[in-house]
Scaffold this active site. Sequence first.
Site, PDB file in Angstrom:
ATOM      1  N   THR A 145      39.280  15.620 -10.225  1.00 20.17           N
ATOM      2  CA  THR A 145      40.524  15.303 -10.951  1.00 20.17           C
ATOM      3  C   THR A 145      40.603  16.132 -11.828  1.00 20.17           C
ATOM      4  O   THR A 145      41.447  16.757 -12.007  1.00 20.17           O
ATOM      5  CB  THR A 145      40.315  13.858 -11.535  1.00 20.17           C
ATOM      6  OG1 THR A 145      40.595  13.427 -10.247  1.00 20.17           O
ATOM      7  CG2 THR A 145      41.635  13.577 -11.818  1.00 20.17           C
ATOM      8  N   VAL A 224      32.749  17.527 -21.081  1.00 24.21           N
ATOM      9  CA  VAL A 224      33.715  16.443 -21.127  1.00 24.21           C
ATOM     10  C   VAL A 224      33.539  14.996 -19.433  1.00 24.21           C
ATOM     11  O   VAL A 224      34.560  14.497 -20.191  1.00 24.21           O
ATOM     12  CB  VAL A 224      34.795  16.893 -21.099  1.00 24.21           C
ATOM     13  CG1 VAL A 224      35.503  18.016 -21.825  1.00 24.21           C
ATOM     14  CG2 VAL A 224      35.342  17.523 -19.720  1.00 24.21           C
ATOM     15  N   ALA A 225      32.353  15.144 -19.281  1.00 24.29           N
ATOM     16  CA  ALA A 225      32.271  14.058 -18.218  1.00 24.29           C
ATOM     17  C   ALA A 225      31.472  13.546 -18.782  1.00 24.29           C
ATOM     18  O   ALA A 225      31.143  11.863 -19.275  1.00 24.29           O
ATOM     19  CB  ALA A 225      30.909  15.271 -17.000  1.00 24.29           C
ATOM     20  N   ARG A 226      29.874  12.965 -18.769  1.00 24.45           N
ATOM     21  CA  ARG A 226      29.018  12.351 -19.567  1.00 24.45           C
ATOM     22  C   ARG A 226      27.376  13.039 -20.235  1.00 24.45           C
ATOM     23  O   ARG A 226      26.797  13.828 -19.459  1.00 24.45           O
ATOM     24  CB  ARG A 226      27.956  11.023 -18.710  1.00 24.45           C
ATOM     25  CG  ARG A 226      29.207  10.117 -18.252  1.00 24.45           C
ATOM     26  CD  ARG A 226      28.879   9.335 -18.605  1.00 24.45           C
ATOM     27  NE  ARG A 226      30.431   8.486 -18.800  1.00 24.45           N
ATOM     28  CZ  ARG A 226      31.587   8.581 -18.026  1.00 24.45           C
ATOM     29  NH1 ARG A 226      31.916   9.484 -18.998  1.00 24.45           N
ATOM     30  NH2 ARG A 226      32.498   7.517 -18.617  1.00 24.45           N
ATOM     31  N   ASP A 250      32.092  16.286 -25.450  1.00 26.17           N
ATOM     32  CA  ASP A 250      33.102  15.282 -26.038  1.00 26.17           C
ATOM     33  C   ASP A 250      32.425  13.593 -25.754  1.00 26.17           C
ATOM     34  O   ASP A 250      32.692  12.858 -26.025  1.00 26.17           O
ATOM     35  CB  ASP A 250      34.235  15.094 -25.278  1.00 26.17           C
ATOM     36  CG  ASP A 250      35.236  13.729 -25.442  1.00 26.17           C
ATOM     37  OD1 ASP A 250      35.456  13.807 -26.386  1.00 26.17           O
ATOM     38  OD2 ASP A 250      35.840  13.178 -24.234  1.00 26.17           O
ATOM     39  N   GLU A 255      25.855   7.668 -28.008  1.00 25.98           N
ATOM     40  CA  GLU A 255      27.202   7.516 -27.934  1.00 25.98           C
ATOM     41  C   GLU A 255      27.162   5.959 -29.593  1.00 25.98           C
ATOM     42  O   GLU A 255      26.996   5.166 -28.493  1.00 25.98           O
ATOM     43  CB  GLU A 255      28.233   7.597 -27.079  1.00 25.98           C
ATOM     44  CG  GLU A 255      28.047   8.607 -27.106  1.00 25.98           C
ATOM     45  CD  GLU A 255      29.450   8.740 -25.570  1.00 25.98           C
ATOM     46  OE1 GLU A 255      30.073   8.087 -25.386  1.00 25.98           O
ATOM     47  OE2 GLU A 255      29.540   9.934 -24.804  1.00 25.98           O
ATOM     48  N   HIS A 274      33.960  11.341 -28.063  1.00 25.43           N
ATOM     49  CA  HIS A 274      34.700  10.795 -26.251  1.00 25.43           C
ATOM     50  C   HIS A 274      36.086  10.326 -26.605  1.00 25.43           C
ATOM     51  O   HIS A 274      36.603   9.168 -26.681  1.00 25.43           O
ATOM     52  CB  HIS A 274      33.047   9.757 -26.262  1.00 25.43           C
ATOM     53  CG  HIS A 274      33.523   9.650 -24.654  1.00 25.43           C
ATOM     54  ND1 HIS A 274      32.183   8.814 -24.142  1.00 25.43           N
ATOM     55  CD2 HIS A 274      34.096   8.943 -24.118  1.00 25.43           C
ATOM     56  CE1 HIS A 274      32.436   8.619 -22.729  1.00 25.43           C
ATOM     57  NE2 HIS A 274      34.274   9.313 -22.210  1.00 25.43           N
TER      58      HIS A 274
HETATM   59  P1  NDP Z   1      36.180  13.146  -9.414  1.00 25.57           P
HETATM   60  O1  NDP Z   1      35.897  12.236  -9.417  1.00 25.57           O
HETATM   61  O2  NDP Z   1      38.013  12.965  -9.452  1.00 25.57           O
HETATM   62  O3  NDP Z   1      35.253  14.597  -8.970  1.00 25.57           O
HETATM   63  C1  NDP Z   1      34.383  14.612  -9.246  1.00 25.57           C
HETATM   64  C2  NDP Z   1      34.113  15.878  -8.720  1.00 25.57           C
HETATM   65  O4  NDP Z   1      32.459  16.484  -9.022  1.00 25.57           O
HETATM   66  C3  NDP Z   1      34.085  15.691  -6.638  1.00 25.57           C
HETATM   67  O5  NDP Z   1      34.986  15.919  -6.812  1.00 25.57           O
HETATM   68  C4  NDP Z   1      33.066  16.527  -6.556  1.00 25.57           C
HETATM   69  O6  NDP Z   1      33.276  16.847  -5.658  1.00 25.57           O
HETATM   70  C5  NDP Z   1      32.228  16.600  -8.113  1.00 25.57           C
HETATM   71  N1  NDP Z   1      30.643  16.071  -7.624  1.00 25.57           N
HETATM   72  C6  NDP Z   1      30.392  15.137  -7.439  1.00 25.57           C
HETATM   73  N2  NDP Z   1      28.533  15.497  -7.473  1.00 25.57           N
HETATM   74  C7  NDP Z   1      28.745  16.511  -7.319  1.00 25.57           C
HETATM   75  C8  NDP Z   1      27.687  17.508  -7.622  1.00 25.57           C
HETATM   76  N3  NDP Z   1      26.137  16.923  -7.748  1.00 25.57           N
HETATM   77  N4  NDP Z   1      27.684  19.316  -7.940  1.00 25.57           N
HETATM   78  C9  NDP Z   1      28.163  19.479  -7.661  1.00 25.57           C
HETATM   79  N5  NDP Z   1      29.894  18.986  -7.791  1.00 25.57           N
HETATM   80  C10 NDP Z   1      30.066  17.154  -7.861  1.00 25.57           C
HETATM   81  O7  NDP Z   1      35.973  12.618 -11.333  1.00 25.57           O
HETATM   82  P2  NDP Z   1      36.983  12.904 -12.522  1.00 25.57           P
HETATM   83  O8  NDP Z   1      37.319  14.079 -12.423  1.00 25.57           O
HETATM   84  O9  NDP Z   1      37.922  12.065 -12.420  1.00 25.57           O
HETATM   85  O10 NDP Z   1      36.171  12.712 -13.623  1.00 25.57           O
HETATM   86  C11 NDP Z   1      34.837  13.178 -13.505  1.00 25.57           C
HETATM   87  C12 NDP Z   1      33.633  12.581 -15.057  1.00 25.57           C
HETATM   88  O11 NDP Z   1      34.362  12.848 -15.954  1.00 25.57           O
HETATM   89  C13 NDP Z   1      33.797  11.094 -14.279  1.00 25.57           C
HETATM   90  O12 NDP Z   1      32.291  10.654 -13.590  1.00 25.57           O
HETATM   91  C14 NDP Z   1      33.332  10.720 -16.010  1.00 25.57           C
HETATM   92  O13 NDP Z   1      31.985  10.611 -16.183  1.00 25.57           O
HETATM   93  C15 NDP Z   1      33.820  11.357 -17.042  1.00 25.57           C
HETATM   94  N6  NDP Z   1      35.480  11.607 -17.427  1.00 25.57           N
HETATM   95  C16 NDP Z   1      34.643  11.487 -19.173  1.00 25.57           C
HETATM   96  C17 NDP Z   1      36.242  11.240 -20.034  1.00 25.57           C
HETATM   97  C18 NDP Z   1      36.572  11.741 -21.049  1.00 25.57           C
HETATM   98  O14 NDP Z   1      37.071  11.217 -21.688  1.00 25.57           O
HETATM   99  N7  NDP Z   1      36.051  12.458 -21.842  1.00 25.57           N
HETATM  100  C19 NDP Z   1      37.324  10.829 -19.042  1.00 25.57           C
HETATM  101  C20 NDP Z   1      37.380  10.665 -17.822  1.00 25.57           C
HETATM  102  C21 NDP Z   1      35.962  10.959 -16.634  1.00 25.57           C
HETATM  103  P3  NDP Z   1      32.608  17.020  -4.003  1.00 25.57           P
HETATM  104  O15 NDP Z   1      32.527  15.387  -3.565  1.00 25.57           O
HETATM  105  O16 NDP Z   1      32.809  17.853  -3.306  1.00 25.57           O
HETATM  106  O17 NDP Z   1      31.639  17.453  -4.601  1.00 25.57           O
HETATM  107  C1  7N6 Z   2      38.203   5.664 -21.469  1.00 29.97           C
HETATM  108  C2  7N6 Z   2      36.940   6.038 -21.043  1.00 29.97           C
HETATM  109  C3  7N6 Z   2      36.043   7.843 -18.323  1.00 29.97           C
HETATM  110  O1  7N6 Z   2      34.947   8.262 -17.848  1.00 29.97           O
HETATM  111  O2  7N6 Z   2      34.368   7.889 -20.727  1.00 29.97           O
HETATM  112  C4  7N6 Z   2      36.297   8.155 -19.294  1.00 29.97           C
HETATM  113  O3  7N6 Z   2      37.404   7.594 -17.655  1.00 29.97           O
HETATM  114  C5  7N6 Z   2      36.572   7.835 -20.878  1.00 29.97           C
HETATM  115  C6  7N6 Z   2      38.616   4.233 -20.887  1.00 29.97           C
END
Ligand code: NDP
Ligand code: 7N6
Length: 308
Positions: A145, A224-226, A250, A255, A274
Site C-alpha cells: 500500500t 517510514v516503516a519500522r 519517521d 520511540e 512517527h
Molecule cells: P502492505 O502489507 O500493504 O505492504 C507491504 C509490502 O511489503 C507487501 O506488498 C510485500 O509484498 C512487501 N514485502 C514483505 N516482505 C518483504 C521483503 N522481505 N522484501 C521485500 N518486500 C517485502 O503494508 P503497508 O504498505 O500498509 O505498510 C507497510 C509497513 O509500513 C507496515 O508494516 C508498518 O510497519 C509501516 N507503517 C508505518 C506507518 C507510519 O506511520 N510511518 C503507517 C503505516 C504503516 P510481497 O508480498 O510481494 O513481498
Molecule cells: C498509527 C500507527 C502503522 O503501522 O505505525 C503505523 O499503521 C501508524 C495508528
Amino acid sequence: ETLDRLCIHGSVENKFPTESFRAAFDDLDLPTEVVGDGESLGPTDAVASFRPRPEFHDAAWVHCIRAGYDEFDTASYEAAGVPLTNSTGIHDTTVGEMAIGYMLSLARLLHVYRDRQVERDWYAPPYERPFTVENERLCVIGLGTIGEGIARRADALGMEVVGIRRSDESVPGVSERYHPDDLHDAIGDARFVAVTVPHTPETEGLLAGPEFEVMRDDAYVINVARGPIVDDDALVSALESGDIAGAALDVFAEEPLPEDHPLWGFEEVIISPHRGSATNRYHLDIADLVKENVRRIRDGEPLRNRVA
Ligand code: NDP
Ligand code: 7N6
C-alpha cells in the site's frame, strides 16, 4: 456470529483522541465502550487497540489500529482461535505524501532553510548541493500500500522509480521490479531508497553497513516503516563517514527517539515523530475498517486484513 460489544482499548490514544474514535461508531448498532488494561472480555466482544494485551485472547475478534502488527504475537491469536486484523490498505496517501515531502525537502533544502530561518540567516548553500527530484532514481523496498502510494506520486514528479518485492505483481509507477535477493543491485544506483516493508525476521537490519557501502554517497535513506529495519548504528556511521548523504526517518528502534541519540544532530537528517500517517481524520479511516469487518462478521464473510 453475534457481537454484543465493541471495546476500544485506551491505547488508541497514542494515535488519536479515544473519544473521537469512539464517537465514529455512533452510527453502528453495536454498543461501544472504552476499556483499560485488565478488562474482562468474552466471546461476543470485539476489541480495537493500538497495543496487544493478554486479555484480548478471550475476545471474539481483535483489530490492531496499526498497519504494522509486529508487536502482536500472531501465533498466540492462532492458538487461542481469535482472529486478528490489521489496518493496512489505507496509508497510500498519508505516508505517500510524507515521503514525497521528505524527498522534495532533501532535494530543494527546505529543512536547511528552515533551520537557518530560526537564526534569521539568509543562507546560501554550496552551489553543488541543491537538485531536483525529477529524473532522479528512487528505489522503494516493499511494494504494498505505502510503497505503491510513494511510487505513483514519485512517478508523477518525473522520477525513475524501481522497487523490491517478493511476489511478481507489477505496480503502477514502478518501471523495474527486483527480488529481495537482488537488494544491492536495486539500491546501488538510487538517489533515494525508501523503506516500506513490514518489520519481520527477514527485514530486520535489511539496511546496514554493507548496504550503505553499496549505495551512492549522494543517496538518501527514507524509513517510514519500522525502526529496526534500518540498523541505527550503521546508519549513524554511514552519515558520519559520508557513505550516504542523509536520511528522512519517521520510525525508530526506540520511540520516542532518546534525547541524546546521535541521529538528532545531523543537518541532513529529517526526523518526524512517527506521524507519517497522521491526519485530522485518521480515526475515521480506521473506524471504517472496523465497521466493514463488523458487517462481515454479521454476514458470515471472511474478515478484511486478517493476519491471524
Ligand atoms: P502492505 O502489507 O500493504 O505492504 C507491504 C509490502 O511489503 C507487501 O506488498 C510485500 O509484498 C512487501 N514485502 C514483505 N516482505 C518483504 C521483503 N522481505 N522484501 C521485500 N518486500 C517485502 O503494508 P503497508 O504498505 O500498509 O505498510 C507497510 C509497513 O509500513 C507496515 O508494516 C508498518 O510497519 C509501516 N507503517 C508505518 C506507518 C507510519 O506511520 N510511518 C503507517 C503505516 C504503516 P510481497 O508480498 O510481494 O513481498
Ligand atoms: C498509527 C500507527 C502503522 O503501522 O505505525 C503505523 O499503521 C501508524 C495508528
